[in-house]
Scaffold this motif. Structure first.
Motif, short mmCIF file in Angstrom:
data_model
loop_
_atom_site.label_atom_id
_atom_site.label_comp_id
_atom_site.label_asym_id
_atom_site.label_seq_id
_atom_site.Cartn_x
_atom_site.Cartn_y
_atom_site.Cartn_z
N GLY A 56 27.66 85.86 99.58
CA GLY A 56 28.34 85.61 98.83
C GLY A 56 28.61 86.02 97.61
N THR A 57 29.42 85.92 96.92
CA THR A 57 30.35 86.60 95.75
C THR A 57 30.51 85.46 94.67
OG1 THR A 57 29.99 88.82 96.78
CG2 THR A 57 31.23 87.93 94.64
N VAL A 58 30.22 85.10 93.34
CA VAL A 58 30.28 84.15 92.87
C VAL A 58 31.92 85.25 92.14
CG1 VAL A 58 30.37 83.12 90.12
CG2 VAL A 58 28.41 83.48 92.12
N LEU A 59 33.16 83.25 92.19
CA LEU A 59 34.60 84.52 91.55
C LEU A 59 34.14 83.28 89.96
CD1 LEU A 59 36.78 83.58 94.41
CD2 LEU A 59 35.78 85.67 93.47
N LYS A 60 33.92 82.77 89.63
CA LYS A 60 33.85 81.85 88.28
C LYS A 60 32.67 80.97 88.32
CE LYS A 60 36.23 79.74 84.43
NZ LYS A 60 34.77 79.63 83.62
N SER A 61 31.37 81.08 87.59
CA SER A 61 30.45 80.42 87.18
C SER A 61 30.74 79.48 86.20
CB SER A 61 29.44 81.43 87.32
OG SER A 61 28.00 80.26 86.85
N GLY A 62 30.69 77.87 86.35
CA GLY A 62 30.86 76.67 85.40
C GLY A 62 29.84 76.45 84.37
N ARG A 63 30.37 75.48 83.68
CA ARG A 63 28.75 74.42 83.45
C ARG A 63 28.89 73.73 85.02
NH1 ARG A 63 30.07 70.48 79.27
NH2 ARG A 63 32.13 71.53 79.69
N THR A 64 29.32 73.59 85.48
CA THR A 64 28.72 72.07 86.30
C THR A 64 29.67 72.91 88.06
OG1 THR A 64 29.52 70.66 85.05
CG2 THR A 64 29.31 69.77 87.33
N LEU A 65 30.62 73.09 87.56
CA LEU A 65 31.05 74.11 89.34
C LEU A 65 31.10 75.32 89.01
CD1 LEU A 65 33.74 71.51 89.99
CD2 LEU A 65 32.11 71.12 90.94
N THR A 66 31.26 75.73 90.23
CA THR A 66 30.53 76.99 90.83
C THR A 66 31.72 77.91 91.95
OG1 THR A 66 28.88 77.47 89.46
CG2 THR A 66 29.29 79.30 91.58
N VAL A 67 32.50 78.00 92.10
CA VAL A 67 33.28 79.12 92.81
C VAL A 67 33.00 80.60 93.61
CG1 VAL A 67 36.17 79.60 93.92
CG2 VAL A 67 35.51 77.27 92.02
N CYS A 68 32.45 80.71 94.72
CA CYS A 68 32.25 80.74 95.06
C CYS A 68 33.19 81.80 96.80
CB CYS A 68 31.03 81.55 96.12
SG CYS A 68 29.81 81.64 94.66
N LYS A 69 33.42 83.67 96.91
CA LYS A 69 34.29 83.95 97.99
C LYS A 69 32.52 84.24 98.80
CE LYS A 69 34.72 88.48 97.76
NZ LYS A 69 35.59 89.80 96.69
N LEU A 70 33.45 83.69 99.87
CA LEU A 70 32.72 84.01 101.61
C LEU A 70 33.17 85.20 102.11
CD1 LEU A 70 31.95 80.66 101.73
CD2 LEU A 70 30.45 81.93 100.55
N GLU A 71 31.83 86.19 102.40
CA GLU A 71 32.61 87.21 103.62
C GLU A 71 31.49 87.33 104.55
OE1 GLU A 71 35.08 90.30 101.93
OE2 GLU A 71 33.15 89.81 100.57
N VAL A 72 32.18 87.26 106.11
CA VAL A 72 31.09 87.74 106.84
C VAL A 72 31.20 89.08 107.78
CG1 VAL A 72 29.80 86.94 109.28
CG2 VAL A 72 30.69 84.86 106.83
N PHE A 73 30.67 89.98 108.06
CA PHE A 73 31.06 91.13 108.41
C PHE A 73 29.17 90.96 110.03
CE2 PHE A 73 31.62 91.19 104.69
CZ PHE A 73 32.65 92.30 104.27
N GLY A 74 30.75 91.30 110.78
CA GLY A 74 29.57 91.58 112.27
C GLY A 74 29.29 93.51 112.24
N VAL A 75 28.24 93.43 112.23
CA VAL A 75 27.80 95.06 111.93
C VAL A 75 26.84 96.01 113.47
CG1 VAL A 75 26.04 96.41 110.05
CG2 VAL A 75 26.89 94.52 109.52
#
Length: 151
Positions: A109-128
Motif C-alpha cells: 500500500g502506497t499513499v498517492l495523496k494524503s489530505g486533511r480528511t481523505l487519503t488516496v492509496c495505490k494498492l499492489e499485490v504480488f505473487g512471490v
C-alpha cells in the motif's frame, strides 16, 4: 514552520502504533498475514500460502488478496496521520490481473495523496515464488481520517 506530517513520520512511535493496530485485527491474524515493512506512506503485508487461504483451483482466494491489499493501504495512510486519529476505508477497487500463486503473496500500500480528511492509496499485490515477484492485482483506495473516540 515544520510540517506536522513530517514530525509524525520521524516519530519512532509510528511503527509501534501501526504494529499494535495490525496485531489487534482478528482477520489478519486468522489469515496468517504479517506486516513486513512500515515506512512513511508505505506498508507491506505478506500472506504465506496454505490451503485455508486458497480457492478451489489452488490459487490464493480473491478475498484474501483483497483483504491484505485493503489493510496495507489503510496502514500506509495511517503512517501519515497524527496521534489520536484512526483510519477507515471509504472505498476501494481492485483488479485481479493474474492468478495469485506462489510461496506467498505480498500487498504493498502506497499513499498517492494524503489530505486533511481523505487519503488516496495505490494498492499492489504480488505473487512471490522463489524470490521472484509477479504483479497479480492492483487497485486504488480512498480512506478517511477520523478522531479517536475519547476513552
Amino acid at each position: 514552520m515544520e510540517d506536522p506530517t513530517q514530525q509524525e513520520q520521524a516519530s519512532p512511535e509510528v511503527p509501534a502504533r501501526i504494529r499494535a493496530g495490525f496485531d489487534s485485527q482478528g482477520l489478519m491474524g486468522h489469515l496468517g498475514a504479517r506486516m513486513t515493512h512500515i515506512g512513511p506512506g508505505c506498508v507491506h503485508i505478506a500472506l504465506p500460502s496454505r490451503p485455508e487461504v486458497t480457492q478451489q483451483h489452488g490459487y490464493f482466494h480473491a478475498g484474501a488478496t483483497s483483504a491484505i491489499a485493503d489493510t496495507a493501504g489503510g496502514y500506509a495512510a495511517f503512517t501519515l496521520f497524527p496521534e489520536n486519529t484512526e483510519v477507515l476505508t471509504v472505498e476501494y477497487k481492485i483488479n485481479l490481473l493474474a492468478p495469485a500463486v506462489g510461496d506467498r503473496i505480498e500487498a504493498v500500500g502506497t499513499v498517492l495523496k494524503s489530505g486533511r480528511t481523505l487519503t488516496v492509496c495505490k494498492l499492489e499485490v504480488f505473487g512471490v515464488q522463489d524470490g521472484r515477484r509477479k504483479l497479480v492485482a492492483n487497485g486504488q483506495q480512498t480512506l478517511i481520517r477520523v478522531d479517536r473516540p475519547a476513552p
